[in-house]
Motif scaffolding. Structure first.
Motif, PDB file in Angstrom:
ATOM      1  N   THR A  95      55.445  66.549  52.820  1.00 32.02           N
ATOM      2  CA  THR A  95      56.585  65.654  52.989  1.00 32.02           C
ATOM      3  C   THR A  95      57.001  65.690  54.453  1.00 32.02           C
ATOM      4  N   ALA A  96      58.125  65.088  54.761  1.00 30.78           N
ATOM      5  CA  ALA A  96      58.603  65.057  56.139  1.00 30.78           C
ATOM      6  C   ALA A  96      58.662  66.477  56.704  1.00 30.78           C
ATOM      7  N   TYR A  97      58.234  66.620  57.959  1.00 28.07           N
ATOM      8  CA  TYR A  97      58.179  67.955  58.576  1.00 28.07           C
ATOM      9  C   TYR A  97      59.563  68.593  58.626  1.00 28.07           C
ATOM     10  N   THR A  98      60.549  67.823  59.062  1.00 28.92           N
ATOM     11  CA  THR A  98      61.902  68.368  59.147  1.00 28.92           C
ATOM     12  C   THR A  98      62.675  68.026  57.881  1.00 28.92           C
ATOM     13  N   PRO A  99      63.342  68.997  57.289  1.00 24.22           N
ATOM     14  CA  PRO A  99      63.984  68.794  55.978  1.00 24.22           C
ATOM     15  C   PRO A  99      65.401  68.241  56.050  1.00 24.22           C
ATOM     16  N   TYR A 100      65.669  67.361  57.021  1.00 26.28           N
ATOM     17  CA  TYR A 100      67.030  66.848  57.153  1.00 26.28           C
ATOM     18  C   TYR A 100      67.351  65.765  56.128  1.00 26.28           C
ATOM     19  N   GLN A 101      66.322  65.076  55.643  1.00 26.75           N
ATOM     20  CA  GLN A 101      66.540  64.023  54.653  1.00 26.75           C
ATOM     21  C   GLN A 101      66.012  64.498  53.304  1.00 26.75           C
ATOM     22  N   PRO A 102      66.862  65.078  52.478  1.00 25.70           N
ATOM     23  CA  PRO A 102      66.401  65.704  51.236  1.00 25.70           C
ATOM     24  C   PRO A 102      65.726  64.734  50.275  1.00 25.70           C
ATOM     25  N   GLU A 103      66.053  63.444  50.357  1.00 25.82           N
ATOM     26  CA  GLU A 103      65.453  62.493  49.430  1.00 25.82           C
ATOM     27  C   GLU A 103      63.956  62.332  49.650  1.00 25.82           C
ATOM     28  N   ILE A 104      63.451  62.709  50.840  1.00 21.79           N
ATOM     29  CA  ILE A 104      62.011  62.597  51.092  1.00 21.79           C
ATOM     30  C   ILE A 104      61.380  63.945  51.450  1.00 21.79           C
ATOM     31  N   ALA A 105      62.133  65.033  51.323  1.00 19.46           N
ATOM     32  CA  ALA A 105      61.621  66.341  51.731  1.00 19.46           C
ATOM     33  C   ALA A 105      61.802  67.399  50.643  1.00 19.46           C
ATOM     34  N   GLN A 106      61.777  67.004  49.376  1.00 19.56           N
ATOM     35  CA  GLN A 106      61.997  67.967  48.300  1.00 19.56           C
ATOM     36  C   GLN A 106      60.916  69.046  48.237  1.00 19.56           C
ATOM     37  N   GLY A 107      59.667  68.680  48.535  1.00 17.26           N
ATOM     38  CA  GLY A 107      58.600  69.685  48.529  1.00 17.26           C
ATOM     39  C   GLY A 107      58.857  70.773  49.543  1.00 17.26           C
ATOM     40  N   THR A 108      59.188  70.382  50.767  1.00 19.99           N
ATOM     41  CA  THR A 108      59.490  71.339  51.833  1.00 19.99           C
ATOM     42  C   THR A 108      60.703  72.195  51.478  1.00 19.99           C
ATOM     43  N   LEU A 109      61.755  71.546  51.037  1.00 19.06           N
ATOM     44  CA  LEU A 109      62.993  72.267  50.736  1.00 19.06           C
ATOM     45  C   LEU A 109      62.824  73.241  49.576  1.00 19.06           C
ATOM     46  N   PRO A 288      71.095  83.645  61.976  1.00 14.96           N
ATOM     47  CA  PRO A 288      70.462  82.554  62.706  1.00 14.96           C
ATOM     48  C   PRO A 288      69.546  81.722  61.809  1.00 14.96           C
ATOM     49  N   GLY A 289      69.186  80.550  62.293  1.00 14.54           N
ATOM     50  CA  GLY A 289      68.199  79.737  61.587  1.00 14.54           C
ATOM     51  C   GLY A 289      68.778  78.908  60.460  1.00 14.54           C
ATOM     52  N   ARG A 290      67.893  78.493  59.567  1.00 15.11           N
ATOM     53  CA  ARG A 290      68.246  77.590  58.477  1.00 15.11           C
ATOM     54  C   ARG A 290      68.404  78.328  57.160  1.00 15.11           C
ATOM     55  N   LEU A 291      69.183  77.726  56.271  1.00 15.57           N
ATOM     56  CA  LEU A 291      69.316  78.238  54.908  1.00 15.57           C
ATOM     57  C   LEU A 291      69.251  77.047  53.952  1.00 15.57           C
ATOM     58  N   CYS A 292      68.310  77.094  53.022  1.00 12.43           N
ATOM     59  CA  CYS A 292      68.178  76.027  52.028  1.00 12.43           C
ATOM     60  C   CYS A 292      68.857  76.450  50.734  1.00 12.43           C
ATOM     61  N   GLY A 293      69.482  75.491  50.056  1.00 12.45           N
ATOM     62  CA  GLY A 293      70.186  75.802  48.831  1.00 12.45           C
ATOM     63  C   GLY A 293      69.840  74.858  47.696  1.00 12.45           C
ATOM     64  N   THR A 326      63.554  75.568  64.811  1.00 12.98           N
ATOM     65  CA  THR A 326      62.886  75.224  63.557  1.00 12.98           C
ATOM     66  C   THR A 326      62.591  76.504  62.780  1.00 12.98           C
ATOM     67  N   ASN A 327      61.601  76.451  61.907  1.00 13.25           N
ATOM     68  CA  ASN A 327      61.121  77.659  61.237  1.00 13.25           C
ATOM     69  C   ASN A 327      59.604  77.556  61.139  1.00 13.25           C
ATOM     70  N   SER A 328      58.949  78.649  60.771  1.00 18.20           N
ATOM     71  CA  SER A 328      57.481  78.647  60.694  1.00 18.20           C
ATOM     72  C   SER A 328      57.049  78.027  59.372  1.00 18.20           C
ATOM     73  N   GLY A 329      57.133  76.702  59.303  1.00 20.79           N
ATOM     74  CA  GLY A 329      56.975  76.001  58.029  1.00 20.79           C
ATOM     75  C   GLY A 329      55.673  76.231  57.302  1.00 20.79           C
ATOM     76  N   LEU A 330      54.543  75.997  57.959  1.00 22.23           N
ATOM     77  CA  LEU A 330      53.254  76.123  57.276  1.00 22.23           C
ATOM     78  C   LEU A 330      52.956  77.576  56.918  1.00 22.23           C
ATOM     79  N   CYS A 331      53.265  78.496  57.829  1.00 20.83           N
ATOM     80  CA  CYS A 331      53.054  79.926  57.549  1.00 20.83           C
ATOM     81  C   CYS A 331      53.967  80.397  56.427  1.00 20.83           C
ATOM     82  N   THR A 332      55.172  79.855  56.392  1.00 16.34           N
ATOM     83  CA  THR A 332      56.117  80.174  55.324  1.00 16.34           C
ATOM     84  C   THR A 332      55.578  79.704  53.975  1.00 16.34           C
ATOM     85  N   LEU A 333      55.006  78.503  53.949  1.00 17.21           N
ATOM     86  CA  LEU A 333      54.425  77.971  52.717  1.00 17.21           C
ATOM     87  C   LEU A 333      53.266  78.845  52.242  1.00 17.21           C
TER      88      LEU A 333
END
Length: 447
Positions: A95-109, A288-293, A326-333
């Motif tokens: 999905t979108a690399y940056t998770p700012y738009q939750p309607e298109i980034a549910q997989g990432t979030l 620091p950083g992001r927190l998803c809920g 940002t965060n280490s998205g692919l490594c995190t996955l």
């Protein structure tokens, strides 16, 4: 065509605003030998010629899987199931690399939310963020966070902390005029860091297992720190150890940071990796950083959103906890998928396999004349004191096809006491034949 939007007047105005006399002042911290390096490179070559030249250079490398491999000290060779690489490519996560738009980034979030849950459980903490760049930057961020929480300025670094983590922390703290006290290298985990904690201490940063492999009891350090109003920052470089050892949270740590490369991520020539960062709920707004809920959408269905992001891009700079972008998205996955495949029982089994391999290796190497195993306790990494210079021994064994470990001189080049030390890691990838080859080659090199 070069695009240079700023004219000389613009540049002078910016220099005046930030208080720099000239452009060179901006690069004052860069060593001259690096800034003015004279590279012996041709002006240009064709694509095929460049590929051929780089291929010849790459051929000089020895792959980790090409023979007996005992290198660790912060990055470890573990088996990564092929399933991990397959799943990270599924469309649900593309999905979108940056998770700012939750309607298109549910997989990432969602995977970030699951990652946070896993890290909190592993570390024994109440909350974790969506990852840092790596363990060392996480360590520096923890020190900065401790200063904000305690309103104190002194940071103590244990002698068992990985020197790269210490260096990154010192570099970051220089910019805020903090007092950093680095303890001497502590090979056998005998330091008395508790006696250095005073009323001005913001935090004590201790690694376990430490850079030498020693497993440390953090409980008395946590109690001493809390008695002085300071925080305990617990560091780890080997995430698999959390499957066997008492969690830092159980021992009283206030912030836990570490490297997650061991789970789901290969060595990759040193990066990219994934930093883990967890803390207590009461400190969440200083994290620091992001927190998803987790939340619910307009139809009441389960969904995920970016809940907290206290960084410069989103809020006023003077209110930001960090400028991490940002965060280490692919490594995190990859971490999240591998952890999910393992489960709690699988992680515990993997941890036991690692410890067994290390015990076998240490027992066999201890029989070699000129070798002393320094550690009283360890997980999958330990330190040898050799009768000869460790770096020279490593080179000899490499010529014989065995990558024997990390010599102390590589991490502490100016400390002569470290030059006979060899840090050895043994993971589940180490076979009995590898241990025998290491032992015989080491005996030959020391004779």
């Amino acid at each position: 065509m070069r695009y240079l939007p700023h004219n000389n007047a613009d540049r002078q105005a910016m220099l005046k605003t930030i208080g720099a006399a000239d452009i060179d002042t901006l690069f004052a911290d860069v060593p001259n030998e690096a800034l003015n390096a004279d590279f012996d490179l041709p002006d240009h070559k064709g694509e095929m010629e460049v590929e051929r030249a780089l291929g010849a250079m790459a051929a000089k490398n020895r792959a980790a899987g090409a023979g007996p491999f005992f290198i660790g000290a912060g990055a470890y060779k573990h088996h990564i199931p092929a399933t991990v690489d397959h799943i990270i490519q599924r469309s649900e996560f593309l999905t979108a690399y940056t998770p700012y738009q939750p309607e298109i980034a549910q997989g990432t979030l969602q995977y970030l939310f699951e990652f946070q849950t896993q890290v909190a459980a592993l570390t024994g903490m109440e909350v974790a963020n969506a990852s840092m760049y790596d363990g060392s930057t996480g360590c520096a961020e923890a020190a900065l966070m401790a200063r904000r929480v305690t309103k104190k300025n002194k940071v103590l670094l244990s002698g068992g902390l990985h020197p790269h983590y210490g260096a990154v922390t010192r570099t970051n703290l220089e910019l805020v005029d903090a007092t950093v006290v680095q303890a001497p290298i502590d090979v056998d985990a005998s330091e008395d860091i508790i006696s250095q904690i005073d009323d001005d201490t913001a935090c004590v940063i201790v690694q376990s297992p430490d850079v030498f492999g020693n497993v440390r009891d953090l409980t008395p350090i946590a109690e001493a720190a809390h008695a002085k109003g300071a925080l305990l920052v617990a560091v780890f470089t080997e995430a698999v150890s959390l499957g066997a050892l008492k969690s830092p949270g159980e021992m009283g740590a206030d912030i836990v940071v570490g490297e997650g490369q061991s789970i789901g991520n290969g060595l990759n020539f040193g990066g990219p990796y994934v930093g883990l960062f967890a803390t207590r709920q009461k400190y969440i707004r200083q994290m620091p950083g992001r927190l998803c809920g987790e939340t619910a959408d307009a139809e009441g269905k389960r969904g995920f959103v970016l809940t907290l992001s206290t960084r410069e891009q989103h809020i006023r700079r003077d209110k930001a906890t960090s400028n991490i972008c940002t965060n280490s998205g692919l490594c995190t996955l990859a971490f999240t998928i591998h952890m999910t495949l393992l489960g709690e029982a699988g992680l515990r089994k993997l941890a036991m396999l690692n410890h067994e391999a290390a015990c076998k290796t240490a027992d066999m190497l201890a029989k070699v004349k000129g070798v002393e195993v320094v550690n009283k306790s360890y997980f999958n990494e330990f330190t040898l004191r050799l009768s000869k210079n460790a770096a020279e021994i490593v080179d000899k064994l490499a010529d014989g096809g065995v990558l024997a470990g990390v010599p102390g001189a590589r991490l502490w080049p100016h400390d002569k006491d470290a030059h006979n030390l060899l840090i050895v890691a043994a993971t589940e990838c180490v076979a009995d034949d590898d241990i025998e080859a290491f032992s015989s080659k080491l005996a030959e090199a020391l004779s």
